[in-house]
Motif scaffolding. Structure first.
Motif, PDB file in Angstrom:
ATOM      1  N   ALA A 180       0.831  -1.217   0.000  1.00 33.48           N
ATOM      2  CA  ALA A 180       0.000   0.000   0.000  1.00 33.48           C
ATOM      3  C   ALA A 180       0.858   1.257   0.000  1.00 33.48           C
ATOM      4  N   GLU A 181       1.968   1.213   0.769  1.00 34.48           N
ATOM      5  CA  GLU A 181       2.863   2.372   0.805  1.00 34.48           C
ATOM      6  C   GLU A 181       3.484   2.623  -0.562  1.00 34.48           C
ATOM      7  N   ILE A 182       3.901   1.583  -1.231  1.00 35.76           N
ATOM      8  CA  ILE A 182       4.523   1.737  -2.544  1.00 35.76           C
ATOM      9  C   ILE A 182       3.528   2.310  -3.528  1.00 35.76           C
ATOM     10  N   HIS A 183       2.297   1.805  -3.477  1.00 33.34           N
ATOM     11  CA  HIS A 183       1.279   2.316  -4.391  1.00 33.34           C
ATOM     12  C   HIS A 183       1.027   3.805  -4.145  1.00 33.34           C
ATOM     13  N   ASN A 184       1.005   4.222  -2.897  1.00 34.99           N
ATOM     14  CA  ASN A 184       0.788   5.634  -2.580  1.00 34.99           C
ATOM     15  C   ASN A 184       1.935   6.505  -3.068  1.00 34.99           C
ATOM     16  N   VAL A 185       3.140   6.034  -2.908  1.00 35.10           N
ATOM     17  CA  VAL A 185       4.314   6.806  -3.331  1.00 35.10           C
ATOM     18  C   VAL A 185       4.359   6.918  -4.844  1.00 35.10           C
ATOM     19  N   GLU A 186       3.953   5.863  -5.525  1.00 34.47           N
ATOM     20  CA  GLU A 186       3.977   5.875  -6.995  1.00 34.47           C
ATOM     21  C   GLU A 186       3.033   6.945  -7.550  1.00 34.47           C
ATOM     22  N   LYS A 187       2.008   7.357  -6.778  1.00 29.04           N
ATOM     23  CA  LYS A 187       1.054   8.361  -7.245  1.00 29.04           C
ATOM     24  C   LYS A 187       1.630   9.771  -7.197  1.00 29.04           C
ATOM     25  N   LYS A 188       2.722   9.957  -6.437  1.00 28.68           N
ATOM     26  CA  LYS A 188       3.313  11.279  -6.294  1.00 28.68           C
ATOM     27  C   LYS A 188       4.228  11.592  -7.464  1.00 28.68           C
ATOM     28  N   ARG A 189       4.458  12.896  -7.676  1.00 31.59           N
ATOM     29  CA  ARG A 189       5.408  13.314  -8.694  1.00 31.59           C
ATOM     30  C   ARG A 189       6.832  13.107  -8.175  1.00 31.59           C
ATOM     31  N   ALA A 190       7.786  12.904  -9.085  1.00 28.92           N
ATOM     32  CA  ALA A 190       9.155  12.614  -8.704  1.00 28.92           C
ATOM     33  C   ALA A 190       9.766  13.734  -7.872  1.00 28.92           C
ATOM     34  N   GLU A 191       9.473  15.035  -8.242  1.00 28.16           N
ATOM     35  CA  GLU A 191      10.082  16.151  -7.515  1.00 28.16           C
ATOM     36  C   GLU A 191       9.506  16.298  -6.114  1.00 28.16           C
ATOM     37  N   ASP A 192       8.368  15.639  -5.857  1.00 28.11           N
ATOM     38  CA  ASP A 192       7.755  15.739  -4.540  1.00 28.11           C
ATOM     39  C   ASP A 192       8.198  14.637  -3.589  1.00 28.11           C
ATOM     40  N   LEU A 193       9.001  13.677  -4.100  1.00 25.95           N
ATOM     41  CA  LEU A 193       9.394  12.531  -3.290  1.00 25.95           C
ATOM     42  C   LEU A 193      10.479  12.904  -2.300  1.00 25.95           C
ATOM     43  N   THR A 194      10.353  12.388  -1.115  1.00 16.44           N
ATOM     44  CA  THR A 194      11.403  12.544  -0.110  1.00 16.44           C
ATOM     45  C   THR A 194      12.458  11.468  -0.325  1.00 16.44           C
ATOM     46  N   ASP A 195      13.583  11.555   0.395  1.00 14.51           N
ATOM     47  CA  ASP A 195      14.642  10.543   0.258  1.00 14.51           C
ATOM     48  C   ASP A 195      14.151   9.165   0.687  1.00 14.51           C
ATOM     49  N   LEU A 196      13.391   9.110   1.755  1.00 17.95           N
ATOM     50  CA  LEU A 196      12.875   7.813   2.205  1.00 17.95           C
ATOM     51  C   LEU A 196      11.920   7.203   1.184  1.00 17.95           C
ATOM     52  N   GLU A 197      11.099   8.082   0.575  1.00 20.84           N
ATOM     53  CA  GLU A 197      10.168   7.575  -0.442  1.00 20.84           C
ATOM     54  C   GLU A 197      10.923   7.076  -1.682  1.00 20.84           C
ATOM     55  N   ARG A 198      12.018   7.762  -2.034  1.00 17.31           N
ATOM     56  CA  ARG A 198      12.826   7.263  -3.175  1.00 17.31           C
ATOM     57  C   ARG A 198      13.424   5.894  -2.838  1.00 17.31           C
ATOM     58  N   ILE A 199      13.922   5.724  -1.630  1.00 21.21           N
ATOM     59  CA  ILE A 199      14.464   4.413  -1.217  1.00 21.21           C
ATOM     60  C   ILE A 199      13.369   3.355  -1.236  1.00 21.21           C
ATOM     61  N   LEU A 200      12.148   3.761  -0.848  1.00 22.59           N
ATOM     62  CA  LEU A 200      11.037   2.817  -0.862  1.00 22.59           C
ATOM     63  C   LEU A 200      10.726   2.351  -2.287  1.00 22.59           C
ATOM     64  N   LEU A 201      10.770   3.275  -3.250  1.00 20.51           N
ATOM     65  CA  LEU A 201      10.534   2.878  -4.648  1.00 20.51           C
ATOM     66  C   LEU A 201      11.649   1.968  -5.177  1.00 20.51           C
ATOM     67  N   MET A 202      12.863   2.242  -4.703  1.00 25.88           N
ATOM     68  CA  MET A 202      13.968   1.377  -5.127  1.00 25.88           C
ATOM     69  C   MET A 202      13.818  -0.044  -4.601  1.00 25.88           C
ATOM     70  N   SER A 203      13.025  -0.208  -3.589  1.00 26.69           N
ATOM     71  CA  SER A 203      12.849  -1.554  -3.024  1.00 26.69           C
ATOM     72  C   SER A 203      11.845  -2.402  -3.788  1.00 26.69           C
ATOM     73  N   LYS A 204      11.254  -1.845  -4.833  1.00 29.66           N
ATOM     74  CA  LYS A 204      10.329  -2.630  -5.659  1.00 29.66           C
ATOM     75  C   LYS A 204      11.069  -3.796  -6.335  1.00 29.66           C
ATOM     76  N   PRO A 205      10.399  -4.937  -6.519  1.00 29.64           N
ATOM     77  CA  PRO A 205      11.042  -6.059  -7.237  1.00 29.64           C
ATOM     78  C   PRO A 205      11.219  -5.725  -8.717  1.00 29.64           C
ATOM     79  N   ARG A 206      12.340  -6.198  -9.295  1.00 31.30           N
ATOM     80  CA  ARG A 206      12.577  -5.976 -10.718  1.00 31.30           C
ATOM     81  C   ARG A 206      13.442  -7.115 -11.271  1.00 31.30           C
ATOM     82  N   ASN A 207      13.518  -7.194 -12.593  1.00 30.31           N
ATOM     83  CA  ASN A 207      14.303  -8.244 -13.240  1.00 30.31           C
ATOM     84  C   ASN A 207      15.762  -7.826 -13.358  1.00 30.31           C
ATOM     85  N   GLY A 208      16.608  -8.844 -13.339  1.00 35.75           N
ATOM     86  CA  GLY A 208      18.024  -8.613 -13.575  1.00 35.75           C
ATOM     87  C   GLY A 208      18.343  -8.731 -15.062  1.00 35.75           C
TER      88      GLY A 208
END
Length: 941
Positions: free
Chosen positions: A645-673
């Protein structure tokens, strides 16, 4: 088997009829002679051919009267004096020889006849051992390196002996040894003077082989089948030489030096034997002029292009194909045998789907030996064993196939399990560890292999990589001690957890300073990967290309999760065909992998289809899709739901509005290598390939024919084995059969010979050469006794040696060859073992049998200042008659080959094969009748 028994009974009946006719004829002659006045002037009578026997009787009686040795005749007993028999070489003379009644002569004739039959049985049995030794000698192999169509090198074992040379030398000697030795021994027994028995047997045997054996093979081919000569050039050479041999025999008897055999004639006759072998070899190998002749190629049943000797076949003329044809014949033969084994295995797998691989391999090996090319020795031994109640070679083939599988598996297992013979080795197992940052501690395993009977020790220590001791893990060092019998030791390493998101880090553990009796082995350094637990992770395959053995069954493909293991993640996956086809090489899969929280590895199960292919290289792709955090219905972890739920909420924000913690939270999303696709290459089973190579190399019929110990020979001699009424058939189960009454009768009749010849050394001693020498010596002794018995039989029955040789001795020596040829005709795919060996044997018999005997005799007489005289009458006539009929027989065979409706020498349409076989049988009957009439001067030439 039934045909064999009927033939033996027919021979015995024919012999008894001859004896009855003889008794009746001479009883009538004696009665007539007694009615004549003995004081009359018998010398005035004209001794026509019909009065010879009668006048001989009268002269003997007058001689007895003149010597005052008159014998009083008892009422009802007729005394017959047809002349006395001369002493033989080995067999004692049956005394007395004078004043013998007709009944006594009939009894003696019957005894001598039965003795000959029993001696022929003995010769057949020792010839079994002799042919087995020849098979062992000609089966000697050597390693050769050949190049395949792509230039790759391949090592294989091939026979040293050329097949054509072996057939015309040792094989011909093995099947014709009695005739050849009889001719030589007769010369010695008659003080180096000529006789009719040896040459007559050779000529009579040649006529029987060419006319009767080929006729029987022609009609006994299964309905709808036919057999064609494969090595046509070799057949033409041997056929021409067989006729030339008898023409030459007639020439030296009647034209060049009539009645006298000079030294050069005898020696030249003998030298024609190696010349025949050389010529046939040149023709078979396409040397000298033959290499300039057009050579056709054909595609065999396995799809391999091979050289053909008949029937033009169109094929592409590209250079690549021509280059492929340069591969040696040995490589082709080996490759064909290998492909046949694999094809058999595939067929058996479909026929017996529930059987395990080892059972299928044993059945395939059994059929490979059964279907393989068999030599003349195999069929000769097979026929002999059927006749004497020693059963079918099929049982030995089954035993051999089981033994081959056992030995090969043991070799492979020994190769895989030879660790105990190696020195002590210490290493990590496994050499790589992946742990979560929050795992607390984990266990490291160090193993010891090889000799573990003593004490061993080794030191270890941790070393920093991207992870640092003190901040990421707790450094450690120490000594591991292995007591006797202990093969592993373990120790633990502690991992330090933090709440800071960071990339994956690693450190190392190394082994060093082992004790004197141990060695550090790879992997001697273990890698430890620490995964951050504050990130959902990166998903990828470990390798871009993975080699899989087709016998793996189900391959377990690993999907790795690194740089974090937080939360539940769904990763889709699917397979795609490349050169590998789903349903044929593997079973395609599609689905999703669910990585639970802190799980770093999941597996995709892919079933691999085993085709038992010798060489295989196909591949397919496995893909993983974009990973997604698992929705609520996939897990009951409320912590995970909050993170999602937190990730979904952060994804709705604009990039310039993200805090450092929110950027780290987005980086924690799963992705392919990087590796989201991996290629899986399916290769042939290395164990299966090794097994095929070893079994094909062991698929040698000589091992079935030969013996390795005296124990095995005596066991075979004393065991009653059921005969197989059906010929050799690998697919029939013969294990449940029990011996029949006729098997016991045959066994006990032949028991004396079986036990006696079990003393002959086994063929495994000195490669069969000892068996070869001793067997041919024994055959020589038995042949000498047969010669004496045949002479005595002809003497007491008043039958000339030349007639005895043609009608009885030649038939007796050829019976095993008859049934051997019939078996070969039914089982072989070609007619070479039936027809080619007959013509080759006929030529060899003259050049070696008569050539050797007459060379010895002519040299002996030349040294003593005399001449070696040979009466050309009966022999010359028989040779001339045979040559004329042989041309007709060969013409019949060539006519059958060239006729479109037949196109084969043996078998074919019912009417034609019986018609042509009747012609051949008629030629033999004419030969017997005319030769016998000429011998008794009824026909004068």
């Amino acid at each position: 088997m039934l045909l064999m028994r009927k033939t033996v009974r027919s021979i015995a009946t024919f012999a008894l009829l001859l004896l009855v006719l003889y008794v009746k004829t001479h009883t009538f002659a004696l009665t007539t002679g007694q009615a004549v006045d003995n004081s009359a002037s018998y010398s005035s009578l004209n001794e026509t051919s019909s009065d010879v026997i009668h006048n001989r009787f009268v002269r003997q009686v007058n001689d007895d009267l003149d010597e005052q040795e008159t014998t009083t005749l008892r009422p009802g007993v007729e005394v017959e004096e047809l002349g006395t028999c001369s002493e033989g070489l080995l067999l004692p003379l049956w005394l007395p020889q004078r004043h013998i009644s007709v009944s006594d002569r009939a009894i003696r004739g019957f005894v001598y006849f039965m003795l000959m039959v029993y001696l022929f049985v003995g010769v057949s049995i020792i010839s079994d051992r002799f042919m087995a030794s020849i098979e062992a000698i000609t089966s000697i192999e050597r390693n050769v390196v050949v190049r395949g169509p792509k230039g790759e090198k391949q090592t294989m074992r091939v026979r040293i002996w050329n097949e054509t040379v072996a057939n015309l030398t040792l094989m011909a000697l093995g099947s014709s040894a009695p005739e050849i030795l009889l001719s030589v021994i007769e010369i010695y027994a008659k003080n180096f003077e000529s006789g009719d028995l040896g040459p007559g047997t050779i000529v009579g045997s040649a006529a029987y082989n060419l006319f009767v054996i080929i006729a029987l093979c022609m009609v006994l081919i299964p309905k709808g089948e036919k057999r064609r000569i494969k090595h046509l050039r070799v057949f033409i050479v041997t056929a021409v030489l067989s006729i030339i041999a008898y023409i030459w025999l007639w020439a030296i008897l009647s034209l060049i030096s009539p009645g006298i055999i000079e030294v050069w004639e005898g020696v030249l006759t003998l030298l024609m034997f190696p010349a025949t072998v050389l010529w046939a070899y040149i023709a078979e190998r396409r040397l000298l002029v033959y290499k300039y002749m057009d050579k056709n190629y054909r595609m065999n049943k396995r799809g391999t292009v091979v050289a053909g000797e008949q029937d033009s076949v169109e094929m592409g003329g590209d250079d690549k194909g021509k280059q492929f044809l340069r591969m040696s014949e040995s490589a082709h033969a080996y490759d064909e045998a290998r492909m046949e084994y694999i094809q058999l295995l595939s067929e058996l797998r479909q026929k017996f789907p529930d059987a395990d691989l080892e059972q299928l391999e044993m059945m395939a090996q059994e059929q490979l030996i059964t279907r393989g090319n068999k030599s003349r020795a195999f069929y000769r031994i097979q026929a002999t064993r059927k006749l004497i109640g020693s059963g079918n070679l099929m049982r030995k083939i089954q035993e051999r196939a089981h033994d081959d599988i056992t030995r090969v598996k043991a070799q492979i297992q020994t190769f895989n399990d030879d660790d105990d013979d190696m020195p002590t080795r210490i290493y990590f197992e496994p050499g790589h560890y992946t742990v979560m940052e929050n795992c607390g501690e984990f266990e490291v395993r160090v193993v010891r292999r090889g000799d573990i009977s003593g004490y061993s020790n080794v030191q270890f220590e941790t070393q920093d990589g991207t992870a640092s001791a003190g901040s990421d893990y707790v450094g450690k060092s120490g000594i591991l001690t292995f007591p006797p019998g202990v093969d592993e030791q373990r120790f633990k390493i502690e991992i330090i957890d933090d709440d800071i998101f960071e990339e994956d880090e690693c450190f190392y553990i190394r082994l060093f300073n082992p004790s004197a009796n141990a060695t550090i082995y790879v992997p001697h350094t273990a890698t430890v990967m620490i995964l951050d637990d504050d990130h959902a992770g990166i998903f990828a395959f470990a390798d871009a290309v993975i080699d899989v053995n087709e016998s793996v069954g189900v391959y377990v493909l690993s999907v790795m999760r690194y740089s974090g293991a937080r939360g539940n993640v769904i990763v889709p996956y699917w397979t795609e065909d490349e050169t590998a086809i789903s349903g044929r090489h593997y079973h395609g899969v599609r689905g999703e992998l669910i990585f639970e929280n802190n799980v770093t590895e999941k597996f995709i199960l892919i079933p691999i289809i085993e085709e038992s292919t010798y060489e295989k290289d196909v591949k397919f792709k496995v893909n993983i899709g974009e990973p997604q955090l698992a929705p609520e219905n996939h897990t009951g972890d409320h912590t995970h739901d909050e993170l999602l739920a937190e990730i979904h909420n952060v994804e709705k924000k604009r990039a310039e509005d993200l805090t450092d913690l929110e950027r780290i939270l987005l980086m924690s999303k799963p992705r392919n290598g990087e590796l989201t696709t991996t290629y899986i290459r399916i290769r042939e089973s290395s164990e299966f390939k090794t097994t095929v190579d070893k079994l094909v190399a062991r698929a040698n019929v000589s091992a079935v024919l030969g013996t390795s110990t005296w124990k095995e020979q005596f066991k075979d001699a004393l065991t009653v084995v059921p005969g197989d009424e059906n010929d050799l058939d690998a697919e029939e189960d013969v294990g449940e059969e029990v011996p029949k009454c006729v098997d016991y009768i045959s066994h006990f009749i032949c028991l004396f010979w079986k036990v006696l010849f079990a003393f002959v050394p086994p063929t495994d001693i000195c490669g069969g050469y000892v068996t070869f020498v001793i067997s041919i010596f024994v055959i020589g002794v038995l042949t000498a006794v047969i010669g004496d018995a045949a002479t005595y039989f002809g003497c007491v029955c008043n039958i000339k040696d030349s007639v005895t040789a043609i009608c009885f001795v030649a038939l007796g020596t050829s019976i095993p060859d008859t049934f051997a040829s019939i078996i070969a005709a039914k089982q072989d795919a070609t007619a070479d073992n039936c027809i080619g060996n007959v013509t080759g044997s006929n030529a060899v018999n003259v050049f070696l049998g008569i050539g050797l005997a007459w060379s010895i005799a002519s040299i002996y007489h030349a040294v003593n200042g005399s001449t070696f005289n040979v009466e050309p009458g009966t022999i010359g006539f028989a040779v001339t008659l045979f040559c004329g009929e042989a041309l007709i027989a060969i013409g019949v065979l060539m006519f059958r080959r060239s006729t479109k409706s037949i196109r084969a020498e043996l078998g074919g349409p019912f009417i034609s094969k019986w018609l042509h076989a009747s012609i051949l049988l008629l030629l033999w009957i004419v030969y017997l009748i005319v030769s016998t009439l000429e011998a008794y001067d009824i026909i004068i030439v």
